[in-house]
Write a protein that holds these residues in place. Structure first.
Motif, PDB file in Angstrom:
ATOM      1  N   ASP A  60      30.366  40.901  46.128  1.00  0.00           N
ATOM      2  CA  ASP A  60      30.169  39.490  45.742  1.00  0.00           C
ATOM      3  C   ASP A  60      29.026  39.296  44.755  1.00  0.00           C
ATOM      4  O   ASP A  60      28.379  38.241  44.737  1.00  0.00           O
ATOM      5  CB  ASP A  60      29.926  38.616  46.984  1.00  0.00           C
ATOM      6  CG  ASP A  60      31.094  38.658  47.953  1.00  0.00           C
ATOM      7  OD1 ASP A  60      32.228  38.886  47.501  1.00  0.00           O
ATOM      8  OD2 ASP A  60      30.867  38.469  49.168  1.00  0.00           O
ATOM      9  N   THR A  61      28.786  40.302  43.902  1.00  0.00           N
ATOM     10  CA  THR A  61      27.656  40.221  42.966  1.00  0.00           C
ATOM     11  C   THR A  61      28.133  40.414  41.538  1.00  0.00           C
ATOM     12  O   THR A  61      28.635  41.489  41.192  1.00  0.00           O
ATOM     13  CB  THR A  61      26.593  41.293  43.290  1.00  0.00           C
ATOM     14  OG1 THR A  61      26.240  41.226  44.667  1.00  0.00           O
ATOM     15  CG2 THR A  61      25.359  41.097  42.427  1.00  0.00           C
ATOM     16  N   PRO A  62      27.990  39.418  40.673  1.00  0.00           N
ATOM     17  CA  PRO A  62      28.338  39.594  39.257  1.00  0.00           C
ATOM     18  C   PRO A  62      27.253  40.367  38.514  1.00  0.00           C
ATOM     19  O   PRO A  62      26.114  40.478  38.987  1.00  0.00           O
ATOM     20  CB  PRO A  62      28.453  38.160  38.744  1.00  0.00           C
ATOM     21  CG  PRO A  62      27.540  37.383  39.627  1.00  0.00           C
ATOM     22  CD  PRO A  62      27.587  38.037  40.978  1.00  0.00           C
ATOM     23  N   LEU A  98      25.814  47.867  38.343  1.00  0.00           N
ATOM     24  CA  LEU A  98      25.990  46.707  37.471  1.00  0.00           C
ATOM     25  C   LEU A  98      25.319  46.862  36.113  1.00  0.00           C
ATOM     26  O   LEU A  98      25.696  46.155  35.163  1.00  0.00           O
ATOM     27  CB  LEU A  98      25.462  45.450  38.168  1.00  0.00           C
ATOM     28  CG  LEU A  98      26.113  45.129  39.511  1.00  0.00           C
ATOM     29  CD1 LEU A  98      25.552  43.834  40.076  1.00  0.00           C
ATOM     30  CD2 LEU A  98      27.625  45.035  39.383  1.00  0.00           C
ATOM     31  N   CYS A  99      24.358  47.754  36.000  1.00  0.00           N
ATOM     32  CA  CYS A  99      23.695  47.974  34.711  1.00  0.00           C
ATOM     33  C   CYS A  99      24.004  49.362  34.155  1.00  0.00           C
ATOM     34  O   CYS A  99      24.529  49.501  33.051  1.00  0.00           O
ATOM     35  CB  CYS A  99      22.183  47.788  34.856  1.00  0.00           C
ATOM     36  SG  CYS A  99      21.703  46.108  35.271  1.00  0.00           S
ATOM     37  N   GLY A 136      34.635  47.093  40.922  1.00  0.00           N
ATOM     38  CA  GLY A 136      35.014  45.736  40.541  1.00  0.00           C
ATOM     39  C   GLY A 136      35.669  44.967  41.671  1.00  0.00           C
ATOM     40  O   GLY A 136      35.459  43.752  41.805  1.00  0.00           O
ATOM     41  N   ALA A 137      36.478  45.650  42.493  1.00  0.00           N
ATOM     42  CA  ALA A 137      37.087  44.981  43.646  1.00  0.00           C
ATOM     43  C   ALA A 137      36.017  44.546  44.640  1.00  0.00           C
ATOM     44  O   ALA A 137      36.133  43.492  45.276  1.00  0.00           O
ATOM     45  CB  ALA A 137      38.101  45.904  44.310  1.00  0.00           C
ATOM     46  N   ASP A 194      31.371  39.932  33.355  1.00  0.00           N
ATOM     47  CA  ASP A 194      30.613  39.804  34.596  1.00  0.00           C
ATOM     48  C   ASP A 194      31.192  40.624  35.743  1.00  0.00           C
ATOM     49  O   ASP A 194      30.497  40.880  36.733  1.00  0.00           O
ATOM     50  CB  ASP A 194      30.561  38.332  35.016  1.00  0.00           C
ATOM     51  CG  ASP A 194      29.135  37.829  35.204  1.00  0.00           C
ATOM     52  OD1 ASP A 194      28.196  38.625  35.025  1.00  0.00           O
ATOM     53  OD2 ASP A 194      28.970  36.646  35.536  1.00  0.00           O
ATOM     54  N   PHE A 195      32.470  41.015  35.612  1.00  0.00           N
ATOM     55  CA  PHE A 195      33.136  41.729  36.697  1.00  0.00           C
ATOM     56  C   PHE A 195      33.848  42.966  36.126  1.00  0.00           C
ATOM     57  O   PHE A 195      34.682  42.850  35.222  1.00  0.00           O
ATOM     58  CB  PHE A 195      34.136  40.818  37.416  1.00  0.00           C
ATOM     59  CG  PHE A 195      33.499  39.639  38.090  1.00  0.00           C
ATOM     60  CD1 PHE A 195      32.928  39.767  39.356  1.00  0.00           C
ATOM     61  CD2 PHE A 195      33.446  38.402  37.458  1.00  0.00           C
ATOM     62  CE1 PHE A 195      32.320  38.688  39.971  1.00  0.00           C
ATOM     63  CE2 PHE A 195      32.848  37.313  38.067  1.00  0.00           C
ATOM     64  CZ  PHE A 195      32.279  37.463  39.332  1.00  0.00           C
ATOM     65  N   LEU A 196      33.515  44.123  36.657  1.00  0.00           N
ATOM     66  CA  LEU A 196      34.004  45.391  36.107  1.00  0.00           C
ATOM     67  C   LEU A 196      35.524  45.478  36.134  1.00  0.00           C
ATOM     68  O   LEU A 196      36.135  46.017  35.205  1.00  0.00           O
ATOM     69  CB  LEU A 196      33.393  46.557  36.893  1.00  0.00           C
ATOM     70  CG  LEU A 196      31.874  46.721  36.782  1.00  0.00           C
ATOM     71  CD1 LEU A 196      31.379  47.781  37.756  1.00  0.00           C
ATOM     72  CD2 LEU A 196      31.475  47.080  35.355  1.00  0.00           C
ATOM     73  N   TYR A 197      36.149  44.981  37.189  1.00  0.00           N
ATOM     74  CA  TYR A 197      37.607  45.051  37.311  1.00  0.00           C
ATOM     75  C   TYR A 197      38.266  44.284  36.166  1.00  0.00           C
ATOM     76  O   TYR A 197      39.167  44.807  35.484  1.00  0.00           O
ATOM     77  CB  TYR A 197      38.030  44.469  38.662  1.00  0.00           C
ATOM     78  CG  TYR A 197      39.431  44.811  39.113  1.00  0.00           C
ATOM     79  CD1 TYR A 197      39.637  45.728  40.143  1.00  0.00           C
ATOM     80  CD2 TYR A 197      40.555  44.223  38.531  1.00  0.00           C
ATOM     81  CE1 TYR A 197      40.917  46.049  40.575  1.00  0.00           C
ATOM     82  CE2 TYR A 197      41.834  44.537  38.948  1.00  0.00           C
ATOM     83  CZ  TYR A 197      42.009  45.447  39.974  1.00  0.00           C
ATOM     84  OH  TYR A 197      43.279  45.764  40.393  1.00  0.00           O
TER      85      TYR A 197
END
Length: 449
Positions: A113-115, A238-239, A279-280, A306-309
């Motif tokens: 639940d983290t963008p 995320l980075c 991403g999921a 914002d979301f890898l998926y």
């Protein structure tokens, strides 16, 4: 007209129905209208057919084991140790297998639940910033090594080898920023081997989920050496991993890297796997982005960064010569019918185990050292056998092991056998060649879609 055949009652043929019973008044308004209340079946809501349950349980996240004391390790250059099917079976039952599962799944759980935009520069530790600088320099090396003109060929560009040589030369300098003065040079050599194998294979000029796994194992080595901490896990996904994806997309498009072990349209993706797992997790309980959203271009455009998926789906769409997931990525299209992201996340965990760690053609290239040790009893690589893949000469033989019975066999440079897939050009290269010829969006849409 006699209505008895329709109503089931004796009729008079006058259209007025049967006469009323003796002693009952005849209603002029309702005369001859049968009572259908008891004849119409009761309407009940249709029962929803239950989706078939997957008998394979969702793999759980093992606890991260204690990190080793570097003073007790004998650092060495990592080598391949999965040479036979029995070696693979030993690996799957070993603590190293649990270590890899624990590390990758812990990274995934850290971003639930983290963008990506939730991570600020102030949240990054110095080691994470150093890794990002390494990836920035890797991107610069790629831009400094433009591809040769291959006359429109869609197979791998040989300048990729020059790029990898530059990466390897800079490896010692990069790792000195982490480990210089703290650990022996052998530790730097061992950790850097995984980074060198993270950008593709030098001989075959290809890239796949095994190389992506090597990048994660490089991060695992840094964690084992206490350079990275669990508090860095969210930023690593995320980075760091997001930046790695950007660099790899540039490398893939620049040198037309061939997909390693591609399943064609019946694979999840030609190159990557982990963006879909991580991403999921990012979208696990999202309020309005559903699995079906991957078919909505506006959603991909607005939230792909914002979301890898979503970002990976958008990239896949941009690199295909036809338009529509159902045509070029039917597996992604099929997965989008899942009820929620929890089902997709569980499925991605299963796939990571079954399609990466349990796939012999992928894991036969895996490297073991002291930080990621081989299980006791696994084969030792014969120093007199064929050289490592990185050092094979162009056009040389490639030694591999069959996925069905683990027998050793050799592929000639003319092609690949059924066991390891067929040497195919990159679909990404096809899209790039179309752009170079100025065709742009033409030929992308299939009629009647």
């Amino acid at each position: 007209m006699d209505t008895s055949a329709i109503t089931g009652r004796p009729g008079t043929g006058t259209g007025q129905g049967s006469p009323a019973a003796p002693g009952q008044p005849i209603s002029k308004a309702g005369q001859g209208i049968p009572n259908l209340r008891d004849r119409i079946p009761k309407l009940e809501p249709r029962r929803r057919r239950q989706e078939p349950s997957n008998p394979t349980p969702v793999p759980e996240t093992p606890a991260l084991p204690p990190r080793p004391d570097p003073s007790t390790l004998e650092f060495r250059t990592p080598v391949r140790r999965i040479l036979l099917r029995k070696d693979h079976e030993l690996f799957l039952a070993s603590p190293t297998y649990s270590l890899i599962l624990s590390f990758v799944f812990s990274l995934s759980e850290s971003v639930v639940d983290t963008p990506i935009s939730a991570i600020k520069d102030s949240d990054l530790s110095e080691p994470v910033k150093t890794i990002l600088r390494i990836l920035d320099e890797t991107e610069a090396l790629c831009k400094e090594s433009p591809p040769d003109d291959q006359g429109g060929s869609r197979f791998g560009n040989k300048t990729f080898r020059l790029f990898l040589d530059k990466v390897k030369q800079r490896g010692q300098q990069w790792h000195a920023a982490f480990l210089g003065g703290k650990l022996p040079e052998a530790a730097v050599t061992e950790a850097s081997a995984y980074l060198n194998q993270s950008f593709g294979n030098r001989t075959r000029i290809d890239y796949g989920s095994g190389h992506e796994l090597n990048f994660m194992m490089w991060l695992l080595c840094l964690y084992q050496l206490s350079v990275l901490e669990q508090s860095d896990f969210k930023a690593l996904v995320l980075c760091v991993f997001a930046r790695y994806l950007e660099v790899m997309r540039l490398i893939q498009m620049t040198y037309y890297l061939e997909p390693a072990g591609s399943h064609g349209v019946w694979g999840l993706d030609d190159y990557q796997f982990l963006p879909f797992l991580f991403g999921a997790s990012q979208l696990l309980h999202h309020h309005f982005i559903t699995p079906r959203a991957i078919h909505q271009e506006l959603t991909l455009e607005e939230f792909g960064h914002d979301f890898l998926y979503l970002g990976q789906v958008a990239f896949v769409n941009s690199t295909k010569t036809v338009k529509g997931l159902r045509w070029h990525s039917p597996m992604l299209d099929d997965i989008s019918s899942a009820k929620n992201w929890e089902k997709i996340e569980g499925g991605m965990r299963r796939m990571f185990v079954s399609e990466v760690l349990k796939k012999l053609p992928v894991m036969q290239h895996f490297l073991f050292g002291s930080l990621i040790p081989a299980a006791e009893g696994m084969s030792e690589q014969d120093p007199n056998a064929l050289g490592s893949e990185e050092n094979e000469e162009e056009g040389g033989e490639v030694e591999v092991y069959d996925d069905s019975d683990g027998k050793r066999h050799v592929h000639q440079p003319t092609g690949w056998g059924d066991c390891c897939g067929i040497k195919v050009p990159s679909s990404l290269a096809a899209a790039e060649e179309m752009r170079k010829r100025g065709q742009g969006e033409s030929l992308r849409r299939i009629p009647f879609d």
